[in-house]
Design a protein around this motif. Structure first.
Motif, PDB file in Angstrom:
ATOM      1  N   GLY A  25       0.817  -1.206   0.000  1.00 22.17           N
ATOM      2  CA  GLY A  25       0.000   0.000   0.000  1.00 22.17           C
ATOM      3  C   GLY A  25       0.848   1.253   0.000  1.00 22.17           C
ATOM      4  N   TYR A  92      -0.571  -0.960 -12.717  1.00 26.18           N
ATOM      5  CA  TYR A  92      -0.962  -0.351 -11.446  1.00 26.18           C
ATOM      6  C   TYR A  92      -0.526   1.108 -11.384  1.00 26.18           C
ATOM      7  N   ALA A 105      -5.660   1.032  -6.461  1.00 27.55           N
ATOM      8  CA  ALA A 105      -5.429  -0.054  -5.509  1.00 27.55           C
ATOM      9  C   ALA A 105      -6.662  -0.926  -5.353  1.00 27.55           C
ATOM     10  N   THR A 106      -7.835  -0.304  -5.339  1.00 26.06           N
ATOM     11  CA  THR A 106      -9.067  -1.067  -5.168  1.00 26.06           C
ATOM     12  C   THR A 106      -9.377  -1.896  -6.411  1.00 26.06           C
ATOM     13  N   TYR A 109      -7.342  -4.879  -6.456  1.00 31.78           N
ATOM     14  CA  TYR A 109      -7.791  -5.849  -5.450  1.00 31.78           C
ATOM     15  C   TYR A 109      -8.850  -6.787  -6.016  1.00 31.78           C
ATOM     16  N   GLU A 257      -3.717  -3.593   2.084  1.00 37.97           N
ATOM     17  CA  GLU A 257      -3.070  -2.894   0.963  1.00 37.97           C
ATOM     18  C   GLU A 257      -3.925  -1.770   0.381  1.00 37.97           C
ATOM     19  N   PRO A 258      -5.144  -2.047  -0.112  1.00 40.21           N
ATOM     20  CA  PRO A 258      -5.922  -0.944  -0.670  1.00 40.21           C
ATOM     21  C   PRO A 258      -6.309   0.108   0.357  1.00 40.21           C
ATOM     22  N   SER A 262      -5.186   3.904  -0.034  1.00 34.12           N
ATOM     23  CA  SER A 262      -6.241   4.925  -0.065  1.00 34.12           C
ATOM     24  C   SER A 262      -5.992   6.011   0.970  1.00 34.12           C
ATOM     25  N   MET A 281     -16.007   1.370  -3.155  1.00 28.67           N
ATOM     26  CA  MET A 281     -14.795   0.780  -2.610  1.00 28.67           C
ATOM     27  C   MET A 281     -15.136  -0.244  -1.535  1.00 28.67           C
TER      28      MET A 281
END
Length: 307
Positions: A25, A92, A105-106, A109, A257-258, A262, A281
């Motif tokens: 993250g 990414y 990031a989301t 995921y 991570e997300p 975030s 999200m």
């Protein structure tokens, strides 16, 4: 004393997975900082993977027994995993550059959804109503998060959305490659081959003069940090930790991570998410995590580092 060290490893294994996800993250957030000041997404990806290669190479050197490097099947599937890493890192950071850290990031995921879709196509997994419902909910979450339902009015570009989803698909490819390579050698060997494949691909896509310019730039500590945390230490922690962590637990802590990315975007990069984006999200994170836990609960054999 081996049993004592084994018990210690089992006790702290979930923490290793949490730290790995936390570092990933942070890597996304630091990458966002670098790209905000003009550095190319592919260059950021290149340094992340190259420094990661140095770490896993040292890991392989100090524990080379049973590496399986003479097995051609290990090489084949590890190269596939490397293609996944190259796509994951590159898409990414491109998604971050075209949108935001939180959205990228989301979207990434969503990788387990791609794993299911590929498994359905290859006949490795049987489709069920629950799985299709989960996939549908993730799609709704993606629409809310990215604002694609607002034709032409979204803050996230189509390139950003596409790159984020391709990052998730690439991670799914890495999962498949790693899973089928693991029986033929050590995880260290798999990662070394995968990261070597990554470097061999990215070195042709970056501008060499810019890569050299990083070394004399005042931002070089950020490039080093993103490589150490985002690939070197994190992948080692993840593989070691996941070997002793139940997949259901790993699926839950992977949300670190997300969430970390975030929060980094909001606090450091001053990114903002609307209420519907936050709802999207949350829908994605909860659904994907529940889907992963559901799959782990139904699996009679723990997959370890291959899940």
């Amino acid at each position: 004393m081996n049993w004592i060290s084994s018990l210690t490893l089992i006790r702290f294994s979930p923490l290793f997975v949490v730290l790995a996800a936390f570092f990933w993250g942070l890597a996304g957030g630091i990458g966002g900082m670098l790209m905000a000041i003009g550095w190319d997404p592919l260059l950021v990806s290149f340094y992340r993977g190259t420094i990661g290669l140095l770490f896993v190479a040292v890991w392989l050197a100090i524990s080379s027994r049973g590496s399986g490097l003479s097995d051609h099947r290990l090489w084949f599937w590890s190269v596939i995993a490397g293609l996944g890493v190259a796509g994951n890192f590159s898409f990414y950071f491109l998604s971050i550059a075209e949108g935001s850290v939180a959205v990228a990031a989301t979207l990434m995921y969503c990788a387990p959804v791609f794993v299911y879709l590929v498994s359905f196509a290859l006949g490795l997994e049987r489709p069920t109503l629950i799985k299709w419902l989960a996939i549908a909910l993730v799609v709704v979450g993606i629409l809310l998060l990215t604002g694609l339902y607002k034709i032409g009015a979204s803050d996230v570009t189509l390139i950003g959305v596409g790159a984020g989803l391709l990052a998730g698909l690439s991670y799914a490819i890495f999962i498949f490659g790693f899973k089928y390579a693991a029986p033929h050698g050590s995880p260290q060997a798999v990662l070394v081959i995968a990261f070597t494949t990554f470097v061999a691909i990215l070195v042709w896509l970056i501008q060499v003069d810019q890569a050299v310019a990083v070394l004399s730039s005042s931002r070089w500590p950020l490039f080093v940090t993103i490589g150490v945390l985002g690939a070197g230490v994190s992948f080692i922690l993840y593989v070691v930790g996941l070997n002793q962590t139940a997949p259901a637990v790993a699926s839950i802590v992977a949300m670190v991570e997300p969430v970390t990315a975030s929060l980094f975007g909001v606090w450091v990069l001053d990114e903002r998410l609307a209420a519907l984006q936050l709802a999207g999200m949350g829908l994605i994170l909860v659904t994907v995590t529940a889907l992963s836990v559901y799959a782990s609960a139904r699996s009679p054999v723990r997959q370890g580092a291959t899940d």
